[in-house]
Each structure stands twice: as structure tokens, then as C-alpha cells.
Motif scaffolding. Sequence first.
Motif, short mmCIF file in Angstrom:
data_model
loop_
_atom_site.label_atom_id
_atom_site.label_comp_id
_atom_site.label_asym_id
_atom_site.label_seq_id
_atom_site.Cartn_x
_atom_site.Cartn_y
_atom_site.Cartn_z
N ARG A 292 0.82 -1.22 0.00
CA ARG A 292 0.00 0.00 0.00
C ARG A 292 0.85 1.26 0.00
N GLY A 293 2.14 1.09 0.28
CA GLY A 293 3.04 2.24 0.28
C GLY A 293 3.52 2.64 -1.11
N TYR A 294 3.09 1.92 -2.11
CA TYR A 294 3.50 2.28 -3.48
C TYR A 294 2.30 2.75 -4.28
N GLU A 295 2.58 3.68 -5.19
CA GLU A 295 1.48 4.14 -6.04
C GLU A 295 1.07 3.07 -7.02
N GLN A 296 2.06 2.36 -7.56
CA GLN A 296 1.76 1.32 -8.54
C GLN A 296 2.38 0.00 -8.09
N VAL A 297 1.68 -1.06 -8.44
CA VAL A 297 2.23 -2.39 -8.19
C VAL A 297 2.20 -3.13 -9.51
N LEU A 298 3.39 -3.48 -9.99
CA LEU A 298 3.48 -4.17 -11.27
C LEU A 298 3.89 -5.61 -11.00
N VAL A 299 3.15 -6.55 -11.56
CA VAL A 299 3.42 -7.96 -11.28
C VAL A 299 3.76 -8.70 -12.57
N PRO A 300 5.04 -8.83 -12.88
CA PRO A 300 5.43 -9.61 -14.06
C PRO A 300 5.33 -11.10 -13.72
N GLU A 301 4.65 -11.83 -14.57
CA GLU A 301 4.50 -13.27 -14.32
C GLU A 301 4.49 -14.01 -15.64
N MET A 302 4.98 -15.24 -15.61
CA MET A 302 4.88 -16.10 -16.78
C MET A 302 3.56 -16.85 -16.72
N ASN A 303 2.48 -16.09 -16.62
CA ASN A 303 1.13 -16.62 -16.66
C ASN A 303 0.23 -15.44 -16.96
N GLY B 4 -1.71 -13.77 -15.05
CA GLY B 4 -1.98 -12.81 -13.97
C GLY B 4 -2.48 -13.45 -12.70
N GLN B 5 -1.77 -14.44 -12.22
CA GLN B 5 -2.26 -15.19 -11.07
C GLN B 5 -1.86 -14.54 -9.75
N LEU B 6 -0.59 -14.21 -9.59
CA LEU B 6 -0.21 -13.51 -8.35
C LEU B 6 -0.94 -12.17 -8.28
N LYS B 7 -1.05 -11.56 -9.42
CA LYS B 7 -1.77 -10.28 -9.48
C LYS B 7 -3.16 -10.44 -8.84
N ALA B 8 -3.89 -11.46 -9.25
CA ALA B 8 -5.24 -11.66 -8.72
C ALA B 8 -5.20 -11.89 -7.21
N ILE B 9 -4.23 -12.65 -6.76
CA ILE B 9 -4.17 -12.96 -5.33
C ILE B 9 -3.86 -11.69 -4.53
N LEU B 10 -2.94 -10.89 -5.02
CA LEU B 10 -2.61 -9.63 -4.32
C LEU B 10 -3.81 -8.70 -4.27
N ARG B 11 -4.51 -8.62 -5.37
CA ARG B 11 -5.70 -7.76 -5.40
C ARG B 11 -6.75 -8.27 -4.42
N ALA B 12 -6.97 -9.58 -4.44
CA ALA B 12 -7.99 -10.16 -3.55
C ALA B 12 -7.61 -9.97 -2.09
N GLU B 13 -6.33 -10.15 -1.78
CA GLU B 13 -5.90 -10.09 -0.38
C GLU B 13 -5.81 -8.67 0.14
N TYR B 14 -5.23 -7.79 -0.69
CA TYR B 14 -4.89 -6.47 -0.16
C TYR B 14 -5.61 -5.33 -0.85
N LEU B 15 -6.44 -5.63 -1.83
CA LEU B 15 -7.14 -4.58 -2.58
C LEU B 15 -6.18 -3.54 -3.14
N VAL B 16 -4.97 -3.98 -3.47
CA VAL B 16 -4.05 -3.04 -4.13
C VAL B 16 -4.25 -3.17 -5.64
N PRO B 17 -4.17 -2.05 -6.35
CA PRO B 17 -4.46 -2.09 -7.79
C PRO B 17 -3.29 -2.68 -8.58
N ALA B 18 -2.95 -3.91 -8.28
CA ALA B 18 -1.82 -4.55 -8.96
C ALA B 18 -2.15 -4.70 -10.44
N ALA B 19 -1.14 -4.42 -11.27
CA ALA B 19 -1.30 -4.60 -12.71
C ALA B 19 -0.35 -5.69 -13.16
#
Lengths: 625, 625, 342, 342
Positions: free
Chosen positions: A572-583, A585-600
Amino acid sequence: MSARAQSTAERIDTTAERRRLESVVVRFAGDSGDGMQLTGTRFTEAVALAGNDLATFPDFPAEIRAPTGTTYGVSAFQINFGAREIRTSGDQPDVLVAMNPAALKVNVRDLRDGGLLVVDTGSFKDRDLKKAGYEQNPLTDGSLKRYQVVEIDISKLTLEAVKATGLSQRDALRCKNMWTLGLVYWMYDRDRKATVDWLTQRFAKRPELAAANIAAVNAGHAFGETAELPGIQGFYVPPASISPGLYRTVTGAEALSWGLVAGTQLAGLKMVFCSYPITPASSVLHALAGMKQFDVLTFQAEDEIAAACAAIGASYAGALGITSSSGPGVALKTEAIGLAIGVELPLVVVNSQRAGPSTGMPTKTEQSDLFQSVWGRNADSPVAVLAARSAGDCFEVAVEAVRLATRFMTPVILLTDGYLANAAEPWRIPEFAKLQPFPVRFHTDTAGFQPFLRDETTLARIWAKPGTPGLEHRIGGLEKDYNTGHISYDPDNHQKMTEVRAAKIRNIANDIPPQIVDQGRPMGRMAVVGWGSTYGPISRAVSNARKRGLDVSHIHLRYLWPMPRNLGELLRGYEQVLVPEMNMGQLKAILRAEYLVPAAGLNKVSGQPFKIAQIEQAIVAGLEG
Amino acid sequence: MSARAQSTAERIDTTAERRRLESVVVRFAGDSGDGMQLTGTRFTEAVALAGNDLATFPDFPAEIRAPTGTTYGVSAFQINFGAREIRTSGDQPDVLVAMNPAALKVNVRDLRDGGLLVVDTGSFKDRDLKKAGYEQNPLTDGSLKRYQVVEIDISKLTLEAVKATGLSQRDALRCKNMWTLGLVYWMYDRDRKATVDWLTQRFAKRPELAAANIAAVNAGHAFGETAELPGIQGFYVPPASISPGLYRTVTGAEALSWGLVAGTQLAGLKMVFCSYPITPASSVLHALAGMKQFDVLTFQAEDEIAAACAAIGASYAGALGITSSSGPGVALKTEAIGLAIGVELPLVVVNSQRAGPSTGMPTKTEQSDLFQSVWGRNADSPVAVLAARSAGDCFEVAVEAVRLATRFMTPVILLTDGYLANAAEPWRIPEFAKLQPFPVRFHTDTAGFQPFLRDETTLARIWAKPGTPGLEHRIGGLEKDYNTGHISYDPDNHQKMTEVRAAKIRNIANDIPPQIVDQGRPMGRMAVVGWGSTYGPISRAVSNARKRGLDVSHIHLRYLWPMPRNLGELLRGYEQVLVPEMNMGQLKAILRAEYLVPAAGLNKVSGQPFKIAQIEQAIVAGLEG
Amino acid sequence: MNAPTKIDKLQPKDFASDQELRWCPGCGDYAIIKSVHKALADLGATRENTVFVSGIGCAARFPYYMSTYGFHTIHGRAPAIASGIKLANPELDVWIVSGDGDALSIGGNHLLHLLRRNVDVNFLLFNNEIYGLTKGQYSPTSRLGTKSPSTPLGSVELPVSATVFALGVGARFVARGIDTQQQRLPEVLKRAHAHRGASFVEIFQNCIVYNDGAFDGFTAKPVADEAQIHLEHGKPLLYGKDRKRGLRLDLRRLRLEAVTLGEAGVGEADILVHDETNRTLAGMLAALEPPMPVAIGVLYCDPAPTYEAAVQRQVDEVRAKQSRAPDLDALMRRGHTWTVTA
Amino acid sequence: MNAPTKIDKLQPKDFASDQELRWCPGCGDYAIIKSVHKALADLGATRENTVFVSGIGCAARFPYYMSTYGFHTIHGRAPAIASGIKLANPELDVWIVSGDGDALSIGGNHLLHLLRRNVDVNFLLFNNEIYGLTKGQYSPTSRLGTKSPSTPLGSVELPVSATVFALGVGARFVARGIDTQQQRLPEVLKRAHAHRGASFVEIFQNCIVYNDGAFDGFTAKPVADEAQIHLEHGKPLLYGKDRKRGLRLDLRRLRLEAVTLGEAGVGEADILVHDETNRTLAGMLAALEPPMPVAIGVLYCDPAPTYEAAVQRQVDEVRAKQSRAPDLDALMRRGHTWTVTA
Ligand SMILES: Cc1ncc(C[n+]2csc(CCOP(=O)(O)OP(=O)(O)O)c2C)c(N)n1
Ligand SMILES: Cc1ncc(C[n+]2csc(CCOP(=O)(O)OP(=O)(O)O)c2C)c(N)n1
Ligand code: SF4
Ligand code: SF4
Ligand SMILES: [Mg+2]
Ligand SMILES: [Mg+2]
């Protein structure tokens, strides 16, 4: 801090006339019969002994033994080594060695503009060109003009070099790879001694082969020194600054196997490793099958379900059951993992991920089994999920998986991938004695015994193993009474048990270190959050971006479930959260679900690791775009 | 709009002296041998015929035939019926009929304070009490003083009533349930005729049993009329306002089976239904096994994997393959579903969810397989996921599942649960001719054929079935070339194929209706978002809360993946999003991940449906707390 | 399997757990558990070293009713779980209890490999020719034409024979028993226990609710004597009330035929002698179905090395060769290493 | 299985697809696919009605190389997928190609039930006694002591015999062939095709990379004549270069013995005559291993009704009984209904 590597061989200082390079990327490519993996491995060793940091990427064909000369039979090995910290096997080769037209065809598009292309003209006969699907000879049609092409008839030169050994033409030609290696050794001023030793030992029983291969290495080296071919030039890559210690190269599969052994030894347990062969997971089975001295039993089961079940049976009986597979095989284990969750037994499930869905591309890498690991079971079935970031990291993560499984009486899923499994990297060898033991204490007290007695802190149930007098009990997959462990259909009890199972796993967050920031500030404009084998490219991309002055940090997760307790606040201390994945967007979804951060997401699903530039571009686009 | 139900029987108007009730909840509880399910079913029918709306909840013991008189052998049937729309089987019974001490013990805690408790004192012998685990007789120890207890020696009265038929004591006692039913008929002024007809038909071959049972019904009824027991009082529950049409009662399993048949008929396909028995899914297999006239083949496979694979084989060959199971069985199908995703064949996967993890509580309900459905596979493996909200809704959702599977050439997972499968509810019978057909067109054109040709709109691939001359082709689980369909390991192609598979499923959102708001405003202070069988309690709880003047809306999802395209925007219009689920928060996580809305969970994992009050409290707490 | 003898041997009832038996009244499982209790007591088994493992089904509830260790696992997988148990601790005395669906439908492959590998466990298959727990669907052992909820018009599949299957996949001990034979069944169980390696025992079990009387054709009192043949190694294959009936090899058709002593010139010498170690004979006996007598007792017994012993032997040999404690540090340092100094 | 005869019959090469064969040079699979092409051509098969189904493995790549319909599915599950195909369309001519791991390790249970149910398909098991595709681990048919990456000190499990297994689970057609026998193998395949019901054919296949020469003991030219016996229904079980060797039944030990005509008083009459319909004989033949001759050809053939035909018959009977088109409306209105009017 400056580092110096000491090998048994003396190093000849020829650095004077050579051009100094900070790092270089070389790719050896040829037919699967050409021994490119071996060439790469030997070169890796020589480079490591010279004190460079390095990373490799072996790229096998899918077929066991594809017909010679075909594009799908091409095998390649890429190495990035340098005087600085090396984090990936390199976005683009600086040098491509192509042993035949097929190898050229498949690989040349990756070579950087102006890069050096070494081809064995001896393998560019019409038949070879046709097999590779070339209509015209690329050496003559001008299609390679963006590169610095060096044509050498390696085949002929090799035959000449080994003539004295009296090998058949066929056998003699098999030394081509060593000739090439010799040439590259000269180019980068790397010592032949380790390779010569290795050849001597390898062919101890067939000295004529040893002699021929050594002759080829030497001839290739001599060719470099004498033939003044444009492009064939001597370079010097100084040693890197590396933390002191004893090093070796290691693949993820090796480090993982050793880590599992270390873990079970630290726990004081016998290991029963149960698996069914599958690419790219089999190498762990193979490695452990040869480690019986450590009280390691390996069981090649009839299928993945049996493998998971046998591992659960072993844990029930008081050993540590471990099972290993790749995505489709782990899918088959789902129901059994549910049983281990229900009966709360330790279990380690290793998943060497590969490209899917379904059979997909078994030899290609992907990190798309995160959803399956965290959420892919029927019912509310929480487990712990860990991921290794590099070949060497597999060791530590394996130890940690064993620790958590036994401490919390739970299945732990350990994620690696095809890339980690096969890639070799230099690794500072740990000392077993310095690892913290975590001996398992089996329950023996008959007073007030019931099988689901829990530890107040961890919420783990006790482990009472068959053979213990007075603790005879029955467990099973039906819901159990919280107090007695007997079968229970009571509504409130089911609620309570479901909650305690969830709490136990959430609790693990209190037993693991808080998330650290790998690079950059613990807050700011952008956090790049990764997991698993994307560590290298993310790390370098963030370094590069930071050098450009961008406010970006790198956070790399080892613990995917539960996540470190400070992670939400950190992100939450960052304006943007970028999640590079070889899929997708799976970690992205988990981070969003857990922390409601606008991970891209930045998603690459091509069966190939990320290139640094891809990530760097995404960072720049996010911060400057 | 006022409604009137017409049954074949004449209704006697005795409403004058009776107390009028808006709705009432009755629970029949007894030993599994006491015929409580049958009693409940008969009562349901009579109540439906009288024009009430209703909902039921059958609660079976886990054992096939538990020893008589034990608590775990208790079987119960609850019905909520009324003059208003009935949405659940009721939070708390107003009336509990307990045929033995075990039934009393298990059920009495649910009876509302002041509720009516009818017990058969004939079954309260010392032995019966002991079997139920009572130390003291609850009828005499004062423990029931919160209730209005009516003690009747039903056993004895039944024996007397049927004496004339000359049945053995054993057989005669089996009529106890009908005596009780007669009494309850009298209490609620419900017509015996349908039951009498049913008994006559059921025991056509054993008229003495028919006579005895009818005598028992009549005797119970007469007892109500004559015995002036305090509490045994006549009530009147007027008919409800129900949309006009032809009605029947239906269980979810029945409606689902019919819906699948209707769907395949609308698609113009043969159905091959492949399953392996498992509670609570088997009833669909049983129902369809008896529907061969509709070109329905049922295949009881050797296990769930084979069932899924046979269904895929059937779809490959040009029929519609359907497979059905419950959570642990669906887990086993995971790898096969991945194959269907990879080869893009239609497949319907029905999951009748039950309480887990592992074997869990097979006869109890839960909705905890949402994660498994949406995300529970290795690799990036998107499928469509639908859920039915009520027994009758199973019909529509089944038709829709068939439509989407064939239109988009994809597996569709259809979620129901143990509660829906078994509960009966009144259902307005649809007319087949009014359903919109969606005939499948198999590909036959050989020009430019390749198996992965796609429809531009849906992105679905063509369906070319074996037997078609000129379209011979090979498909498989390995990655396929986008243009030729041949095996491909090309990196860019894999990226493209992964993206098109994802886009095809996302695309379904354009083919389904936008999400509507079931009750309340399309924005406001709180949306209660539900899915599946929680529809009833959420709906009533929201009604109640709205009556209290709270600004709350009810949104109920049929499409869990992909979600309706307006859903994100819709949810963002509410300050709070409350997600009641019979799991630990699965839809909640998906909504947060998809839309970054701060959805909060209300989670019940007890194997029992929600009570209205639980949800109402949560709404109130959220809005007033 | 170890069976330490104790001074105060446990009694049959000591093997019952404190849980109430929850099978349907009249279920054949009640009789079987009694035989198991008796066999364990006779063997002098200990509770702590005995483990009952099961899958899912009515039969599979068995472990809950034993006072030994018990593991009620998942459907069909008990053989795999038991294999893991034996690998972890070969000293444990492991019994698997399974139903015909559990063992031969979903679990057929695991059973195949358990028997082939010859893991030292006792596998008891309670064959009631029906799925009991899931309320009466036909099973792989149900006879052709079985009407069940999933086959309302009758099943159309040929059943598999449990014992023929076991022999076909290489089992080294194959036997049969009948739930109600309270004298004979414990003896068969004791033989199974004595056999080192995987012992396979099919027990005909009456499901009173969904398949009542399935075996009456050869188990009902009036017919039993003539419809069963009780096998004894080295003894002629005689049966019947007066042991006047016997099995002879029909040489022309290479199959067993039932003959009567003294009739048509048949003498004792014509009767085959049971040889437990002959797989061909076992196969023919296993395939006998009414109107031929049904073979009960030990059909086949021909021990071979057990899997877990062979596995353990490899480990022990490797460990014996090590001069000192196995050293992970040394292993990790094998091959080329190099030192980086500060 | 239908095999419509066409005027212009397809040639063997017409059954090859346009995909390049990607087995290792020298792999036995090349020879087998040639035999399959020939058999299909001889049978007058059509491409459109022929379907090749496979699991995963080297063998399982087979469908890609055929110009017919093909489905390369998942590991071990081809029998289940093929069953679904036959249920959906019994007219299709379905062949399954599988390896020893695919068929007998992960897929053992599906194969069991396919054979037991007697689904009308041809199942070809390419037995190379190794896992080829995953690089050489031992398989359930690997011989005791096989050294492989997962068994560096040698395997310790007894192998399963594919044909003994097939007979044990009730297969009605069991045959054997050898990859390189380009004359004989197509004939065996044609017999399999002619058999209605599940036909099981084990083909010994050389994996040149991971298990080269595994079958040399009985397939190598110099020994082949004396080490193989080629079965013909109704013919005496003779073999050897001069057909001087034969199989006789050792009555005392109830097993086959190899004898030489003219030696020790052995005459033609002593030699057993092959009877394809005798399961006991088939079992004994299947179990023969070197130094006994290995039985090649049709071991067993005894047709029974097929599964899909029986299933379809039930459907047809129900439909025939319906006086008019099946009516879902009527079905949904069966039982008690009531009308609510506005
Ligand atoms: C994975 C899975 N599939 C299906 C089931 C449902 N199931 C439980 S027991 C059973 C079969 C029972 O039959 P059998 O093994 O013969 O045992 P019995 O009840 O007759 O003793 C089935 C299908 C399950 N529990 N798990
Ligand atoms: C579920 C699953 N488990 C494991 C594998 C890996 N795998 C592919 S083929 C194979 C075995 C191959 O052996 P076999 O069936 O004998 O065929 P061969 O390659 O020898 O022809 C295995 C283990 C897989 N693809 N899928
Ligand atoms: S259903 Fe059958 S097998 Fe199961 S407990 Fe009842 S009688 Fe026994
Ligand atoms: S690995 Fe063996 S079986 Fe596979 S293609 Fe190569 S030779 Fe053939
Ligand atoms: Mg059964
Ligand atoms: Mg093989």
C-alpha cells in the motif's frame, strides 16, 4: 570488495592484448546429437572457475531423438557470464555458435544486431539445408548481413585434429563440439584444464575417445590463436565481485533434492519420496534415487495419485512423505492433498511447473500453477505455498518446506519450474552444520490423548505414529470432532474445524520472516512484485530502471501462502504495483484479492523466461508513460 | 394478483374457527426407519395443492441404515409454507414432531422458544432414552419447559387405528408416520385426498397396507378434531400469491436432469452422460439413466477420471459429453478438463457441492468449490462457471450450460449443492416449445479446413466430427499452431493461443445478460451479493432489512465466470458489498480480485444453509453498526 | 509382518474400538469383523503394531471399529497409502479393507500394482457385488443384468472376477472366504497373515439392503455343501456332504469338470489334488462359478520377496558400504568446486 | 466395426499423414506404423471412419502420423476417451495406441474396464518395457533388476505380463506381435479388427535409445525360430526351424513343457492343439517366457456381445416402445401437478 577465484589450474595471463568486456552472452546451438548441452555445461564450469558470475539457459528439443538436422531437433545452451552480478541468462546472445542450418534457422533471430555468428560450414551441405527447410543457403543469400558471420569448416578441422586417434569418421565427428568449445575458450581466455580433466575421467575406459576429444579442444583453441579470422577476437571478462565461499554450479533439481535431504535430516526423519515420472520434474526423482545413504527411499508409483497417497501413508507412519510432479500430475494429486489437509499430516508437494494447459509444451517453462497451488482444491482447503527464485534458492526453500510441513502438520506446495530445474548457476555451498535443526517430536504421552490435540501456538495437531503403544487411534477424511477426533457431523463443530484449519495456515505468517524489499525503497512510486524464476530479469530490470533514476522497488515473494504479515501494508506504500509473471496474472489476482491493491500484470506466456528489456520497458511505461 | 390453486379434490372450508397464519415451519423428525422423508414429501404435496408457496429441507442421516433409535440415525424433513412468497425452509421450526428420543435430542435445540413440540410417548421407553443417550427423561426433567409440549402415544393410537387390517405389530407400527401426518393435516387444514390416492396407488399390490395407512391418516386427523389437547389447535394458512401456471414440486436433481435433456434437445445432440456415483451427485445419474427415450446414454464409469474422459470422447465424436460429480470427484477430473480446454471441445461438468475438505460430510451442503471451478487447474485454463440458485433454477441453468458449451466449444462447470439436489420446491413447469433452440452446426466444408478455424465473433473453434469425409484431422493436448492446428512449440504462438483461449471465455460476457439487481436500488449503501443456493435466505433477509428501511440491495449471480460485463460498475455503486457464502470467502476473493471492490464476507461453513436472521443481522451490523 | 507374542494375549473383543458399529442391521460386515477380531487374537497381534487402512465405502468404515491404528482414506487409494506406510515402517502389520467398488472400480490400478509389487500387506476385499454406501448402484463384480439405480434396465457389462484378476496381475497369495463362516474365515485370515508379501482375500459379503441374497446360490444352508469346495493343499479336490463329489481335469477341453466318486468309473485317482503353488490350477479354480462348486480357502500361495524388503535392502547395502555417517556436505562438494576469497 | 469396401481402395501410404515421423531413428515404432498402414489398406478401411486414440508417450504420438481422425489425449486415459467415442458413435472404427507405461502403469484401471466391458475397439500396446518419452525410467513391464534413472541399483518389482493381465480381466481377444515382423503383424492386426469387441494386441517394440535389444532373446534372427511359437487355431503347437519342437501338457505339474518330436517317444499326438477359445490354454501360453518359446499370434479369441451395442440396444428398445416422439413436456408433467390461475 574484490573477489578472486582460485582453481587448481594456473591461469595464464593473456589479458594484455584482449578487449575487456563486462559481460557476454554466448549461445551454443546444434543438433541434439551434437552435444550442445555438454558443451554448455563444460563452458559454464570453466567460466565459473575463472570467477565470473553467470546464468545459463538450456533449451532442449521436445523429442527424445528427433531426426538429425531437423529444426525440431535443435538443442541450445545459452550462458551469460560477466564481471558483474549476473541475474539472467541474457536477453540476446552476443555470440551464436550454429553447428548446422537447423540450429541457425531456429536461433538466429535472437542474436543481437552486429552479433557474432559462428557456423560450421561443413554442415551446410544441400541436404542439411533442405532438412532445415531452407530454400536458399542463408550463408550466401545475404539474409545474415546484420551479423558478423564467421564461417569455419569445423567438421573438417575436427576430423583432421583427431585423425591420429584412429577413430571412425562417425566417432571423430562427434568431437566437433569440443573443437568449438576450444575455440570459444580461446576467445574468452578460459582455462581448458577442467574440461581436459573431465574428459579424461569420463572416458577413462575408452582412452582413445578421451584423447580425441582433448585433441579437438586443443585444436579449436589453437585455431583461435592462429587463424586471424575477422570476428574471432580475444576478449577478457574479469572476475566478478562475489561473496567469498566455496562454490559449485548447481541446477534447481539438484539443489532441491539436496535441500529436501537436508530438511529431513534437520527434522530427524526418514524421507519417503514418491513420484511418477514427468517432464520436467523427473530429475528430482532421479537425483534422490541415488541418495539412499541418507535414509531416502524413492518410490516410483503407478501414477501421480498413488505417489501422493503413498507419501501421505509414509507421513502417517512417521516418515516425511514427499511427492513431486509437474502441473498436470499435481492436478491428479488434488484429491489426495485434500486428505492430507483433512487429517493434518505433513506432506511436501513439489511442482516443477511447465507450459500448459493440458500437455501443453512439456519442455517449456511457465509459472501458471499458482492458482492451482493456492486455491485449486475442492472445499476450503488451505495449504502453505512456497516458491524458489533460482536454482540455488531451491535448496533453502526445500529446507523451509520441510520445516513448515512438520511444524504445522500440513501439506506444503513448493513451486519451481522447468527453467529452474534445468538451469545451472554458481552456488555458494552451504554448510550443513550451520543450518538450524528442527527435530520432530512424536507424541508418546497417553494421558489425555486424542489424535487432534493441538499445539496452542501453531495450532498444529500432534503427530502420533503407529507402533506407539497406547496411542492407537483412527483418522480419516470425514470431519472430526474438535475435542475427541471422532467422526462428527455436528454443524458447529464443522465450522470450528474449518476455522481452525484456516487459522493454522494463516498462523504460519507469524513463523516466517516479514517481507523484505530486494531493491529500492520500502515505499514509492512503483513496486515490481515477482515470485519464482522471474527473479533474475526483474532484478536486473529494476536495477537498470533505478540507474535511469526511476523510483521503483523490487519485492520478490518466497511465501505465496500465507503471505508475509507485512506485505499488505508494504504494498500500500507504493502508487503502482506491477506484477510480471509467466502466466496470465495469477499472483496479481491474489494480491488484489488479499490487499485490494491495484496490482497490474505484465504477462508472458510463451514458454520462455522474461527478457530484462520487456520488464524494463513496462516499468518505464508505468512511470514515464 | 390473487391466486387460487385447483386440485382434483374439493376443499372443505373450515377456516372459520381457525387461527390465520402467514407462514409456518414444521419439522418432522424420527428414526430413519420411521419414514420421515415420505411424510414430508406427502405433506409438501398437500400444501402445494392448497396453493401455498413453500420450501423444504430434507436432512438425511449419513449412514445407510443406522441402528434404530440412535442419534446418528435420525432423519428429518422441514417445510416452510405460507400465504406469502417463501424463500427458505425456515430458520426455526414452529412445530417439531419428534417420533423418538433421538429425534428430540438432535432437533429440539432448533425449535423456536414457545414452539410446539409433538412427541410420541410410545417411543419414550427407557431403552429408547438410553439409545439416544439421555440420562433422564426429557419429558419429565423440565428441560423442555421453553416449549409447548404435546405428548401423544402415537404408537398406541396407530396400533388401534389399524387393528382392523390385521397387520403384524411391526407392520402396523410402520403406519405411525401416516397417523402423524393425519394429525398435522388437521392442524393446518390440508386435504388428505392426494395422500390417500397416493397410498392407494403405491400399495396397489398390497391393499392391506394401503388400507392400514389410510386408516392411520384418518385416525390422526380425527384425533386432531376431537382430542382437545392444549396446543393442538387448528390453523389456517391462506394460499399465496403465485404466478399462474402449471406447477409441480421438483428437486434440484430432477430439474437439472430435465434441463440437461432439454439443452441437448435444443442443440440437436445426443447426450452421453458419464458419471461415477458419489453423494450428493448420484441422483442426476439415476434420473438420466431412466431417460433413454431422449437419446440419452448414461455411462457409469470406473472412476471420475474415466467419466470425464469418456464425456470428452463423446464430444469429440459429435455428441454432447456431460460429466457429473461432487467436489472430491471433480478434483479428480481436473487434468481431463484441462484437455477439453486445450482441444476446445464442449463439455458440461456438473458439481453437486458438499461439505469438505476431503470426504468431509458427504450428506451436508456447502458451496466451497467455487475456487476449484474458476481457478482450480494447472496452467492458464479458463472455463465458464454457472451456478443454480434454486431447485427450479437448475433447469434453466442446465439449458444455459449446454448452450454455452456448444456455442463456445468449451467446458462449462455447473455448480449446484447437496441442498439444492435434495430439496423440493414448487416449480412452474416450462413448455419445451417455448425454449429457444440453438442447433449445433457441425463443420463439413473441406475448403481451407483446419481443426482450429475460429468463429470471428465467439472465437470458438469449429466442430468437425469423425466420420466426416475430407475433414480427417488430429488434435491433442500439446500446444497447437494457431493457423494449422499442428503441434507447435513456437513461443509467440503459445502466447497467442493462451490469449485466444482466455479471450474466448471472456467473450462469453457479451453473450449473457447483464447482471440485474434482484431487490433494491442499482446503487446505494450496501449490496448483498450471493450465488447459488443462498438465494432464499439472502432474498428474505434483504426484504426484511428493506422493510426496516435499510438501503440494501440483493444481487445474485448466475454467471460466476466470466461475470456479467456490467458487474464491476454496478458493484462500485455501493458503499459496501457483503458476500454471504457457505465457504470461507471464495466469491468475495474473486470479486475483490476482479473489481477491487472492498467486498466483505459472511461465511457459514457448518454444512447447513444460512438462516435468514444471520444474514439480516450482518446487514444491520454493516449499516447500523 | 511381526506378531510379537505377549504373555497376556489379547482377546477378540480387545480389538473392538469404543465406536458403535454403524452398518445396517444384518449386514455381512458384522460377521466379518468378528472373524478379524478372532484371527488377530489367535495370532497374538498387538494393537500398537497393527494398522487397518481403508478407502471409502461401507466396508471401508472398518478401521473405526478396530482398537488398533486405523486410517480411513479416500476412495480406491488404500493400496497406495498402505504402500507408503510399509515403506516408512516395514515392521507394521498392515491390513487393507476394501469393497468391490473401492478395490476394483476406482482402485483397480492401485490394487494391481500392490499385488504385482508384492507389498507385505493383507488385502481384504468385501465383495457384496454392489456399491453399498452410495445406495445401491451396480459394481464391477455385479452380475450381468443387475438392476440398480444407474442401470434400471439391467447392467450390460461382464463382471470381473476378483480372484482371477488378482492371479492375472501376479498376486502370490489368493484366497476366498464367506462372511458367515465364522470357523473357516479366521483360518483363511491367519493364512493370509502368515504369508509374507501381498495376500489377497476375497470375502463374499451380504449387503442386506441393496443386494440381499446375492450369494445364496452357494452360501445358503441347504445348498452350501454341494455348492462350495473347500481347498486344502495336497488334498484331493473333493466336496459335497459325503465328499463324494470331486474335480477332475477334462483333458480334451482343458478345464475342470465335476464328477461323482463311484459313478461312471470315477475313482479317487481321477480327482485332482490341490496344489496351492500352481497358478494354472488356481486360475481354473478361481473361474469356477455355479453350477460348478465355488472354491473357498487358499487358491494360490507361492511366496516371493516382498517389495519393501527389497527396497530397504538396497538402502541398507548402500549404507553398509559407507565407511562413516552419510555426509551431505561431502555430497554437495562432489564434482568441481571453487573457492572465492574476499 | 464397419469397413466399407470402396472401389478405389486406399493404399498403405494413403494412411500416412503429412507430418514427419519424429521417433528416434531406429525406433520400433517405424516398423509398427508400416504394419498398421498395410493392415488398414488390406481391410479396405476408410480414413473418415477410422479414429486413432492415444494417451501420452512415444507410442502415443502415433495418431499424428495417420491420415485418419486422431486424438492424442492424456496419459493413461485413452481407453476411457475411446469408450466415450464409441458410445457417441458406434459406427467408428476405433484403434487405441498405447505404451506399457500408458497402458499398464497410470492407465491400468481404464484398460481393465475397457476389456471387461468389451467395448469394440482395437487396443495396441507397444511394449518396449521402458518409459521412452520421459527418458528411460523402468516401467511395470520392465524386468526385475532393470537399471534406470529412477532405479540406479536395479528395479525390485516383479513385472506384470500384459497378456496375462488382459486375460485376467476378461479380455475376449488377446494377441501378440513383434514390431519387425512385417508379414505377421498385419495379419494379427487384421484378426484384431475382425473381432467384435475389445481386441488386445501386445506388440514387442524395440526402444533403441533406452532399452535396446530388450527382446533380442527371442526376436534376434539367429534365435527367433527356436524362441517363438506362432499360434494357429486348430493346429498343433509346433515350432522351431523344422517344426520339430512342440508344447505338451505336463499333467503332473499342470503346465506346458517343451518337447522334441521323435525324442523320448514324443509323437505328434502328444502335442497340444491350439484352441483360441480356451482361456486356460491361453493363460498358459501367455505365461511362457524364455527359455520356453514366446507365444506370438492370437492367444485367445472368444467373442461376446459388445458394450456399446448392448447400451444402444436398451436405448433402441425404449424408443421403440414409445408410441410417439419422446416428449419432455409430458415427462415433466408426470406425477402430481397443479394449476395456479391468476
Ligand atoms: C472420489 C470418490 N468418488 C466416489 C465416491 C463415492 N463412493 C463412496 S463409496 C463408493 C462405492 C462403494 O462401493 P464398495 O466399494 O463396493 O463398498 P461397499 O459400500 O459396497 O462396502 C462410492 C462410489 C467417493 N467417496 N469418492
Ligand atoms: C499425468 C501425466 N503423468 C506423467 C506424464 C509423463 N509421461 C509421459 S509419457 C510417460 C510414460 C511413457 O512410457 P510408455 O507409456 O511406456 O510409452 P513409450 O514412451 O515407452 O512409448 C510418462 C510418465 C504425463 N504426460 N502425464
Ligand atoms: S448398505 Fe449394505 S453393505 Fe452397506 S452397511 Fe448396509 S447392508 Fe452393509
Ligand atoms: S525413446 Fe525409444 S520408444 Fe521413444 S521414440 Fe526413441 S526409440 Fe522410440
Ligand atoms: Mg460393495
Ligand atoms: Mg514404453
